[in-house]
Write a protein that holds these residues in place. Structure first.
Motif, PDB file in Angstrom:
ATOM      1  N   PRO A   7      14.390 -46.047  -7.183  1.00 41.46           N
ATOM      2  CA  PRO A   7      13.742 -45.817  -8.471  1.00 41.46           C
ATOM      3  C   PRO A   7      12.739 -44.664  -8.354  1.00 41.46           C
ATOM      4  O   PRO A   7      12.038 -44.541  -7.349  1.00 41.46           O
ATOM      5  N   LEU A   8      12.701 -43.831  -9.383  1.00 40.86           N
ATOM      6  CA  LEU A   8      11.819 -42.664  -9.373  1.00 40.86           C
ATOM      7  C   LEU A   8      10.940 -42.615 -10.614  1.00 40.86           C
ATOM      8  O   LEU A   8      11.306 -43.146 -11.665  1.00 40.86           O
ATOM      9  N   LYS A   9       9.834 -41.898 -10.491  1.00 39.97           N
ATOM     10  CA  LYS A   9       9.022 -41.563 -11.650  1.00 39.97           C
ATOM     11  C   LYS A   9       9.725 -40.449 -12.424  1.00 39.97           C
ATOM     12  O   LYS A   9      10.513 -39.682 -11.861  1.00 39.97           O
ATOM     13  N   ARG A  10       9.412 -40.350 -13.712  1.00 35.57           N
ATOM     14  CA  ARG A  10      10.087 -39.393 -14.590  1.00 35.57           C
ATOM     15  C   ARG A  10      10.040 -37.953 -14.057  1.00 35.57           C
ATOM     16  O   ARG A  10      11.061 -37.265 -14.054  1.00 35.57           O
ATOM     17  N   GLU A  11       8.887 -37.489 -13.605  1.00 39.31           N
ATOM     18  CA  GLU A  11       8.784 -36.092 -13.181  1.00 39.31           C
ATOM     19  C   GLU A  11       9.748 -35.770 -12.034  1.00 39.31           C
ATOM     20  O   GLU A  11      10.361 -34.697 -12.013  1.00 39.31           O
ATOM     21  N   ALA A  17      17.393 -33.889 -11.630  1.00 41.76           N
ATOM     22  CA  ALA A  17      18.443 -33.672 -12.631  1.00 41.76           C
ATOM     23  C   ALA A  17      18.612 -32.178 -12.937  1.00 41.76           C
ATOM     24  O   ALA A  17      19.732 -31.702 -13.135  1.00 41.76           O
ATOM     25  N   ARG A  18      17.502 -31.428 -12.949  1.00 44.76           N
ATOM     26  CA  ARG A  18      17.560 -29.979 -13.193  1.00 44.76           C
ATOM     27  C   ARG A  18      18.058 -29.210 -11.969  1.00 44.76           C
ATOM     28  O   ARG A  18      18.397 -28.040 -12.065  1.00 44.76           O
ATOM     29  N   GLY A  19      18.016 -29.837 -10.793  1.00 44.14           N
ATOM     30  CA  GLY A  19      18.400 -29.160  -9.563  1.00 44.14           C
ATOM     31  C   GLY A  19      17.239 -28.487  -8.858  1.00 44.14           C
ATOM     32  O   GLY A  19      17.435 -27.785  -7.869  1.00 44.14           O
ATOM     33  N   THR A  57      22.276 -43.239 -18.623  1.00 40.41           N
ATOM     34  CA  THR A  57      21.494 -42.022 -18.843  1.00 40.41           C
ATOM     35  C   THR A  57      20.290 -41.954 -17.916  1.00 40.41           C
ATOM     36  O   THR A  57      19.717 -40.882 -17.740  1.00 40.41           O
ATOM     37  N   ARG A  58      19.919 -43.066 -17.327  1.00 38.87           N
ATOM     38  CA  ARG A  58      18.756 -43.107 -16.434  1.00 38.87           C
ATOM     39  C   ARG A  58      19.174 -43.279 -14.980  1.00 38.87           C
ATOM     40  O   ARG A  58      18.420 -43.786 -14.161  1.00 38.87           O
ATOM     41  N   ARG A  59      20.390 -42.829 -14.649  1.00 38.76           N
ATOM     42  CA  ARG A  59      20.915 -42.912 -13.283  1.00 38.76           C
ATOM     43  C   ARG A  59      21.548 -41.586 -12.880  1.00 38.76           C
ATOM     44  O   ARG A  59      22.259 -40.970 -13.660  1.00 38.76           O
ATOM     45  N   LEU A  60      21.290 -41.192 -11.651  1.00 35.17           N
ATOM     46  CA  LEU A  60      21.945 -40.033 -11.045  1.00 35.17           C
ATOM     47  C   LEU A  60      22.572 -40.512  -9.744  1.00 35.17           C
ATOM     48  O   LEU A  60      21.926 -41.221  -8.977  1.00 35.17           O
TER      49      LEU A  60
END
Length: 97
Positions: A7-11, A17-19, A57-60
């Motif tokens: 689990p991660l914080k949003r930032e 996600a942006r790479g 949508t909240r998983r990578l």
């Protein structure tokens, strides 16, 4: 093989996600050593917080590429040099662990 779910914080989730971020850090302590050292995983699943199981949508998901041990200085670790597992996200030249 199992997946490593982090689990991660949003930032941090959005930076990956942006790479922009290619490693995820976890403290080098007994808790994380038991979970990471000497183990192989199929994938690294990064989640934005703790989403419901059907909230994709909240998983990578990334293939497991191992980790390296590093000493980093980061505000999350009180700006002190701290030994961490640097878990590789994305392509990597050296996947020895």
């Amino acid at each position: 093989m199992a997946d490593l779910i982090l689990p991660l914080k949003r930032e941090y989730f959005e930076a990956i996600a942006r790479g922009d971020k290619t490693e995820e850090y976890r403290l080098y302590n007994e808790f994380w050593r038991r979970r990471i050292e000497g183990r192989n995983f199929s994938n690294v699943i990064l989640t934005l917080g703790y989403p419901k199981s059907d909230d994709h949508t909240r998983r990578l998901a990334f293939p497991w590429r191992g980790y390296i041990l590093k000493t980093i200085t980061h505000p999350h670790f009180d700006n002190r040099p701290t030994k961490v597992f640097a878990i590789r996200i994305g392509a990597s030249e050296d996947s020895s662990q």
